[in-house]
Scaffold this motif. Structure first.
Motif: not given
Length: 599
Positions: A28-30, A44-45, A50-51, A380-382
């Motif tokens: 949950k980010i903003e 939206a990306l 991305i999720h 890879a890691k994001n």
């Protein structure tokens, strides 16, 4: 989750948004409302794509799933071959992405130079200004008039919108973009004509005696030569060639006279072999108007994000042009965070070349055309799963990218490099924390935020060049017919006997639903309703470089002699040429016309 609750977006975008985690915890980010370059909104990306996009979770060697230990052993063995190359994409923009350069230097491998994106434009800026300084956002906010020139800001730079709100707005673009529909004036020119628009506007400023003579005499004393050059362009023929008239040019000038003016210039104007000279011409127009070093004035392009920094990952290696790389020359190729099989021009050539590489290694997040060809695939890691530093080419703010979540998937660029150092017995790699601190310690603190050491409140106020003691350089090396060797005809008259060109200009802008070839992939070609094709119809676009089939989407915002295939579209680069711009070693995606065939 770690103790940190803030990071920054690593996606390739002007905005470089700062992110905070909501109370419920990741994911949950903003957006960080307190950040100077953001308004609390995220695209939206970040919120969705991305999720939801399925990641590569398992390393493979020769098509078989293996452990990370086995895969890295195979990578180390592959790099024992004599000739090796690192080809890096720009899907993620953290500074730590380039730590792999240090390994390539140790083994005597090659890197790439030039750009798929903005290199021609930056080359033009360097020719005129000597150094590419980013115009601060606060100066954009002080402008009276904003000219959006070949830049679809609602797609590529949405967080700049609050800074241009309430301004007089002019848009110059072959497509009636969303921002063009909001403009006070939209000049819908023919593709590739931006250079002529800038030159003629400068000529009209001279004709009206409204040039800023005082500024020119101090900072650009050779302006008389440029004035003579503009006079060599015949107005009537060039206006017809551009696709405009005196009335429209006069209306644009009304927004430029006695105003604080900012040009927001996009990469679209320079996706051509002559792209650098377009930026040089736009810079020249700005100079004639006296817009450099003045409050609320200037030209905002993609800035040099590393300007002013001591770069710990700058190495002394051989390099090859990124846009035209011959992969088959190398025994081992590491593709890091990119998809050259789809994103480089002339896909037929690129795929053939990649198929001839003995050890093709793909190191990235998602399956794509390149990973499908690779012998070794390393997940890879994001950027939520590792530490990094985010610089920006759109503003001066620098953000620490903190790890928000632990993940068993993949490996970071730093750990990838560290393992290769250890496996091949190399020394000299510092700790990850040391490199991150090295970047941040060079920044200035502005309250809670870091700011690039290259920041200047009013760029070019003292002068041009790296030390600020050079003059502005106008376009030079003229002869009677061309800017030698810059290929711009003066167009003294239009021939009435010239056979009409029934081909279409190919335009390849970015899509709001993707980041180049990451996330959503389109299959459509956008065409004007008068083109004679129907919605949903399958057509084949053909150029001298290749062909591909697309599905028609009718769009009246496009000129009838153009087709738009966004750069996330499957197959678009079968149509584009493997050539470099005359300056800047940049890809020339729009240096091509296509024919359309019914399928």
């Amino acid at each position: 989750m770690s103790e940190y609750t803030a990071t920054a977006c690593g996606l390739d975008c002007y905005d470089a948004c700062r992110i905070v985690v909501k109370e419920e915890g990741f994911p949950k980010i903003e957006g960080d409302k307190a950040h100077p370059a953001g308004n609390g909104a995220l695209c939206a990306l970040l919120n969705k794509s991305i999720h939801e996009t399925r990641r590569i979770t398992q390393p493979t060697v020769d098509g078989k799933a293996v452990s990370m230990e086995e895969a890295m052993a195979a990578v180390a063995e592959a790099f024992k071959a004599p000739k090796s190359l690192l080809w890096r994409g720009s899907g993620n923009m953290g500074a730590m992405q380039e730590v792999t350069n240090l390994f390539m230097e140790k083994i005597g491998g090659s890197l790439t130079h030039g750009s798929l994106c903005d290199g021609a434009g930056e080359a033009g800026i360097l020719l005129s200004r000597g150094v590419n300084r980013t115009l601060p956002l606060e100066q954009i906010a002080k402008a009276d008039t904003v000219v959006v020139w070949g830049r679809n800001v609602t797609v590529t730079n949405a967080h700049i919108m609050p800074f241009i709100e309430g301004k007089k707005l002019v848009v110059i673009d072959p497509v009636k973009t969303t921002i063009a529909k909001k403009a006070d004036l939209h000049m819908q020119i023919e593709p590739r004509m931006d250079y002529y628009v800038a030159i003629l506007l400068a000529r009209f400023v001279f004709m009206e005696d409204t040039e800023d003579t005082e500024w020119l005499e101090e900072f650009a004393p050779e302006f008389d030569d440029f004035y003579d050059y503009t006079r060599e362009h015949r107005i009537k023929a060039i206006l017809e060639h551009i696709g405009t008239d005196l009335g429209e040019m006069g209306r644009i000038l009304e927004y430029l006279r006695d105003q604080k003016v900012v040009f927001l210039v996009g990469a679209g104007v320079q996706k051509y072999s002559t792209g650098s000279y377009t930026l040089q011409a736009i810079d020249a127009l700005a100079a004639v108007l006296g817009l450099f070093g003045r409050e609320g004035c200037g030209v905002h392009y993609l800035g040099s994000s590393k300007l002013g920094f001591d770069d710990p990952f700058k190495v002394d290696t051989t390099s090859v042009p990124k846009a035209t790389t011959n992969f088959s020359y190398f025994d081992t190729v590491l593709v890091q965070g990119g998809n050259p099989a789809a994103s480089m021009p002339d896909s037929n050539r690129v795929i053939k070349s990649l198929n001839e590489v003995q050890n093709l290694i793909y190191f990235g997040l998602y399956e794509n055309e390149t990973s499908a060809l690779a012998r070794i695939v390393i997940p890879a890691k994001n950027f939520f799963e590792k530490e990094d530093v985010r610089l920006s080419y759109g503003h001066h703010y620098v953000s620490k990218m903190n790890k928000l979540v632990e993940s068993d998937i993949g490996i970071s660029e730093y750990d990838f490099t560290k393992q290769l150092f250890e496996r091949l017995g190399f020394e000299g790699l510092k700790s990850e924390e040391a490199y991150i601190s090295h970047w941040l310690e060079q920044c200035e603190k502005e309250g809670e935020h870091h700011r690039s050491p290259a920041y200047e409140e009013c760029p070019y106020e003292a002068g041009f060049g790296e030390e600020g003691d050079d003059e502005f350089e106008f376009i030079d090396d003229y002869d009677d017919d061309f800017i030698n060797p810059k290929r711009f005809t003066k167009y003294r008259k239009q021939s009435s006997k010239k056979k009409p060109d029934e081909r279409f200009w190919l335009l390849t802008p970015k899509s709001s639903k993707s980041l180049n070839t990451q996330f959503f992939r389109d299959i459509r070609v956008q065409m004007h309703p008068d083109s004679g094709y129907e919605e949903g119809e399958e057509v084949r676009l053909v150029s001298e470089h290749g062909s591909h089939t697309f599905r028609v989407h009718l769009n009246e915002d496009i000129k009838p002699n153009c087709v738009v295939v966004t750069n996330n579209t499957v197959g678009v680069n079968y149509l584009t040429p493997a050539i470099l711009s005359e300056e800047g070693h940049n890809a020339c995606y729009q240096e091509v016309k296509v024919t359309v065939e019914k399928v």
